[in-house]
Design an enzyme around this catalytic site. Structure first.
Site, PDB file in Angstrom:
ATOM      1  N   ASP A  49      -0.799   5.208  -2.716  1.00 47.05           N
ATOM      2  CA  ASP A  49      -1.234   5.319  -4.116  1.00 47.05           C
ATOM      3  C   ASP A  49      -0.186   4.700  -5.043  1.00 47.05           C
ATOM      4  O   ASP A  49      -0.502   3.935  -5.960  1.00 47.05           O
ATOM      5  CB  ASP A  49      -1.549   6.787  -4.496  1.00 47.05           C
ATOM      6  CG  ASP A  49      -0.483   7.782  -4.049  1.00 47.05           C
ATOM      7  OD1 ASP A  49       0.464   7.384  -3.342  1.00 47.05           O
ATOM      8  OD2 ASP A  49      -0.599   8.971  -4.421  1.00 47.05           O
ATOM      9  N   LYS A  67       0.468   7.080   3.935  1.00 45.43           N
ATOM     10  CA  LYS A  67       0.113   8.284   3.174  1.00 45.43           C
ATOM     11  C   LYS A  67       0.642   9.467   3.973  1.00 45.43           C
ATOM     12  O   LYS A  67      -0.094  10.370   4.376  1.00 45.43           O
ATOM     13  CB  LYS A  67      -1.415   8.326   2.988  1.00 45.43           C
ATOM     14  CG  LYS A  67      -1.914   9.414   2.051  1.00 45.43           C
ATOM     15  CD  LYS A  67      -1.557   9.203   0.587  1.00 45.43           C
ATOM     16  CE  LYS A  67      -1.943  10.419  -0.233  1.00 45.43           C
ATOM     17  NZ  LYS A  67      -1.452  10.326  -1.631  1.00 45.43           N
ATOM     18  N   ASP A 109      -7.067  -6.985  -2.006  1.00 46.07           N
ATOM     19  CA  ASP A 109      -7.929  -7.357  -3.145  1.00 46.07           C
ATOM     20  C   ASP A 109      -7.185  -7.123  -4.456  1.00 46.07           C
ATOM     21  O   ASP A 109      -7.264  -7.924  -5.386  1.00 46.07           O
ATOM     22  CB  ASP A 109      -9.222  -6.529  -3.162  1.00 46.07           C
ATOM     23  CG  ASP A 109     -10.362  -7.201  -2.400  1.00 46.07           C
ATOM     24  OD1 ASP A 109     -10.086  -7.803  -1.339  1.00 46.07           O
ATOM     25  OD2 ASP A 109     -11.515  -7.123  -2.863  1.00 46.07           O
ATOM     26  N   ASP A 143      -6.762  -3.659   3.439  1.00 48.27           N
ATOM     27  CA  ASP A 143      -7.981  -4.247   2.876  1.00 48.27           C
ATOM     28  C   ASP A 143      -8.000  -4.033   1.363  1.00 48.27           C
ATOM     29  O   ASP A 143      -8.214  -4.963   0.582  1.00 48.27           O
ATOM     30  CB  ASP A 143      -9.209  -3.593   3.527  1.00 48.27           C
ATOM     31  CG  ASP A 143     -10.504  -4.118   2.933  1.00 48.27           C
ATOM     32  OD1 ASP A 143     -10.637  -5.350   2.809  1.00 48.27           O
ATOM     33  OD2 ASP A 143     -11.376  -3.302   2.569  1.00 48.27           O
ATOM     34  N   TYR A 191     -11.548   1.512  10.843  1.00 48.78           N
ATOM     35  CA  TYR A 191     -12.593   0.524  11.103  1.00 48.78           C
ATOM     36  C   TYR A 191     -13.165   0.643  12.512  1.00 48.78           C
ATOM     37  O   TYR A 191     -14.295   0.249  12.755  1.00 48.78           O
ATOM     38  CB  TYR A 191     -12.038  -0.892  10.925  1.00 48.78           C
ATOM     39  CG  TYR A 191     -12.003  -1.395   9.504  1.00 48.78           C
ATOM     40  CD1 TYR A 191     -11.357  -0.680   8.507  1.00 48.78           C
ATOM     41  CD2 TYR A 191     -12.609  -2.599   9.164  1.00 48.78           C
ATOM     42  CE1 TYR A 191     -11.303  -1.155   7.210  1.00 48.78           C
ATOM     43  CE2 TYR A 191     -12.564  -3.084   7.864  1.00 48.78           C
ATOM     44  CZ  TYR A 191     -11.904  -2.358   6.894  1.00 48.78           C
ATOM     45  OH  TYR A 191     -11.868  -2.833   5.613  1.00 48.78           O
TER      46      TYR A 191
END
Ligand code: IPM
Ligand code: MN
Length: 367
Positions: free
Chosen positions: A223, A191, A251, A247, A141
């Site tokens: 993942d 990751k 959700d 983020d 970001y």
């Protein structure tokens, strides 16, 4: 106690949910004998319209002066093709950075009353109680270099995922301290099979974990985490991860709670001498322009964020618990908005806000 709070309604349904959140805040403050000094500011699309910039200096000043800031949501479709620096979202990134709120806490739990609101099987979601600790002021970001350059087939876009050791350390400490007060388990998401960034992340997390021998630590690739969140959500207690992964995963985790409209968040970083956190409180849902202005958005994520503010920034645990209890009571009563698929007619945003105030009043009268 006097609570000095900056309110930033922002865009879309941010305005409606903020109205209910402030209603509940005023109600709780009055019922428990606290005074509040509210100021209101501009952030996001509305700030661009009124001042030409998503994070005006005036807002910056107000945020630095306040004990805590509440934010509704930012984002308007008319800015969809604007470059990142001219978008409403840039205002949000700006205030997070200005307040140095590097840890974004996003609790996700299943409520008995909402067990049928989730599309997932009841037995799978029932009993879920996790909290995502999302690093909030670093990573992709904010990393530089960034930008789009060149033309034709050589046109090229660059973003940079960058973390320093100290950025990882501080958010990791936050996650472990939280875990100490919960079920004492941290799952760090990365990751590291592909990214150097994640390799440093994992190494630093392991080092910090040594300071917390009572807390169990495990690691999961992002993942696989995405899959496990909807397969075995009860395996998670504290989920620690970097900005973009957090983020996305939050959700996804909203599905466990029944609706993204349910999720509150608290962003904290610096601690005052009193022990109170300088904080930014916002529901996890966005501005939802498709339903804005219709009085049908779920205000419970926003109201839960007010409870988090009372808890973290003001240390008012009893008042915060009254709001959490009121939320459960209202859910049980079935007076909920359309996103929660009520059996009868859905309640409006303002009806839910009123119901929470009433529920708080009943709790107060039983004291
Ligand atoms: C969130 C939002 C923001 C983010 C957007 C609006 C910039 O999606 O708080 O989750 O990506 O952090
Ligand atoms: Mn998001």
């Amino acid at each position: 106690m006097n609570l000095k709070i900056l309110v930033l309604p922002g865009d879309g349904i941010g305005v409606e949910v903020t109205r209910e959140a402030v209603k509940v805040l005023r109600h709780v403050a009055e019922a428990s004998g606290h005074t509040i000094t509210l100021s209101e500011g501009l952030l996001g699309g509305i700030a661009i319209h009124k001042t030409g910039t998503p994070f005006p200096e005036e807002t910056q000043k107000l945020a630095l002066e306040a004990d805590a800031t509440f934010l509704g949501a930012v984002g308007l479709p008319e800015f969809d093709s604007a470059p990142p620096e001219k978008r409403p979202e840039r205002g949000l990134l700006g205030i997070r950075k200005t307040l140095q709120v590097y840890a974004n806490l996003r609790p996700v739990r299943s409520y008995k009353a909402l067990i049928d609101s989730s599309p997932l099987k009841n037995e799978l979601v029932d009993g879920t109680d996790l909290i995502i600790v999302r690093e909030l002021t670093g990573g992709l970001y904010y990393g530089t270099p960034r930008g789009i350059s060149g033309t034709g087939p050589e046109e090229r876009a660059v973003n940079t995922m960058t973390y320093t050791r100290s950025e990882i350390e501080r958010v990791t400490h936050m996650a472990f301290q939280l875990a100490m007060k919960r079920r004492k388990k941290v799952t760090s998401v990365d990751k590291s099979n592909v990214l150097e960034n994640s390799q440093l992340w994992r190494r630093v997390v392991i080092e910090v974990a040594a300071h917390y021998p009572d807390v169990a630590l495990d690691h999961i690739l992002v993942d696989n985490c995405a899959m496990q969140l909807v397969l075995t959500p009860k395996r998670f207690d504290v989920v620690l991860t970097e900005n973009l992964f957090g983020d996305i995963l939050s959700d996804e985790a909203a599905v466990l709670a029944g609706s993204i409209g349910m999720l509150p968040s608290a962003s904290i970083g610096a601690q005052r001498p009193s022990g109170a956190w300088v904080g930014l409180y916002e529901p996890v849902h966005g501005s939802a322009p498709d339903i804005a202005g219709q009085n049908k958005a779920n205000p419970l994520g926003a109201i839960g964020s007010i409870a988090a503010m009372l808890e973290y920034s003001f240390g008012l645990t009893a008042e915060a618990n009254a709001v959490y209890k009121a939320i459960e009571g209202v859910l049980d009563s079935g007076r909920v908005t359309a996103d929660l698929k009520p059996k009868g007619a859905p309640a409006t945003t303002s009806e839910v806000g009123d119901a929470i105030c009433q529920a708080v009043a009943v709790l107060e009268s039983r004291k």
